[in-house]
Design a protein around this motif. Sequence first.
Motif, short mmCIF file in Angstrom:
data_model
loop_
_atom_site.label_atom_id
_atom_site.label_comp_id
_atom_site.label_asym_id
_atom_site.label_seq_id
_atom_site.Cartn_x
_atom_site.Cartn_y
_atom_site.Cartn_z
N ALA A 72 1.04 -7.66 1.42
CA ALA A 72 0.63 -6.55 0.44
C ALA A 72 1.89 -6.56 -0.80
O ALA A 72 1.56 -6.16 -1.91
N ASN A 73 3.04 -6.53 -0.40
CA ASN A 73 4.13 -6.63 -1.09
C ASN A 73 4.16 -7.66 -2.07
O ASN A 73 4.54 -7.52 -3.19
N HIS A 75 1.53 -9.21 -3.07
CA HIS A 75 0.49 -8.90 -3.94
C HIS A 75 1.12 -8.16 -5.37
O HIS A 75 0.67 -8.61 -6.22
N LEU A 76 1.77 -7.12 -4.98
CA LEU A 76 2.27 -6.30 -5.88
C LEU A 76 3.27 -7.01 -6.85
O LEU A 76 3.13 -6.99 -7.96
N TRP A 79 1.34 -9.16 -9.36
CA TRP A 79 1.13 -8.51 -10.70
C TRP A 79 2.43 -8.01 -11.47
O TRP A 79 2.13 -8.40 -12.88
N ALA A 119 -4.05 -3.54 -12.05
CA ALA A 119 -4.14 -4.41 -11.00
C ALA A 119 -2.68 -4.10 -10.17
O ALA A 119 -2.78 -4.20 -9.00
N ALA A 120 -1.71 -3.84 -11.03
CA ALA A 120 -0.33 -3.62 -10.22
C ALA A 120 -0.39 -1.98 -9.30
O ALA A 120 -0.05 -2.21 -8.24
N ALA A 123 -2.38 -2.76 -6.56
CA ALA A 123 -1.76 -3.46 -5.46
C ALA A 123 -0.73 -2.55 -4.94
O ALA A 123 -0.30 -2.56 -3.51
N TYR A 124 -0.10 -1.56 -5.60
CA TYR A 124 0.81 -0.41 -5.16
C TYR A 124 0.02 0.23 -4.05
O TYR A 124 0.69 0.55 -2.90
N ILE A 126 -2.52 -0.57 -2.12
CA ILE A 126 -2.63 -1.38 -1.00
C ILE A 126 -1.50 -1.48 -0.18
O ILE A 126 -1.53 -1.47 1.02
N LEU A 127 -0.37 -1.62 -0.81
CA LEU A 127 0.91 -1.60 0.05
C LEU A 127 1.24 -0.21 0.67
O LEU A 127 1.62 -0.25 1.78
#
Length: 206
Positions: A72-73, A75-76, A79, A119-120, A123-124, A126-127
């Motif tokens: 997840a990190n 992924h962030l 983006w 998207a960022a 992603a945040y 999700i993290l």
Amino acid sequence: MEAFSDGVIAILITIMVLELPKPDGGSWAAIRADLPVLLAYVLSFVYLGIYWNNHHHMLQAVRRVSGPVLWANLHLLFWLSLVPFVTDWITEVLGEKRPEGEAPDLTAPLVAYGAVLLAAGVAYFILQTALIRAEGRDSALAAAVGRDVKGKISAPLYLAGILLSLVQPLLGAAVYVLVAVLWFVPDRRVERQIAHQAAHGEPEQD
């Protein structure tokens, strides 16, 4: 994980500043001509700074890091790594030579910019969710996040900015600035929860 993320964000900021065009001349007028480009850089710098700040504080409340958290990190960071790209696209369009009085067409760059920010933000989230799952629902991080009002309203604002950019790019840019201002205000929830847990052995409940 924190040191790696800090390094990546520092590199992204460095890339952005290296891509800034040099003023065409040594006068203040040359700087004024590049002012929109500098403002685009400042906005992106602020966004990366906001993510670094919140990421740093979030990890202060974390004691466990799982495999899903690491992905997840990443992924962030993926983006966030696109922020210099879309920023450079904006500055390229702003720097193009145009007939006098003709405004730059920033529709596509600002739509892309908003898409990356959205998207960022996802992603945040999700993290953050992965960290809470690893830490537990009764953790300091879960208590600090709480209802996460700013996080919940940011995504609709990004979507509004994207849609407005299709109609009037400057309005879309104004929305992106608004979200940055919203997050620029310091959030002390994590520090408060860490201090409370250290003093009382359990997270503070709302």
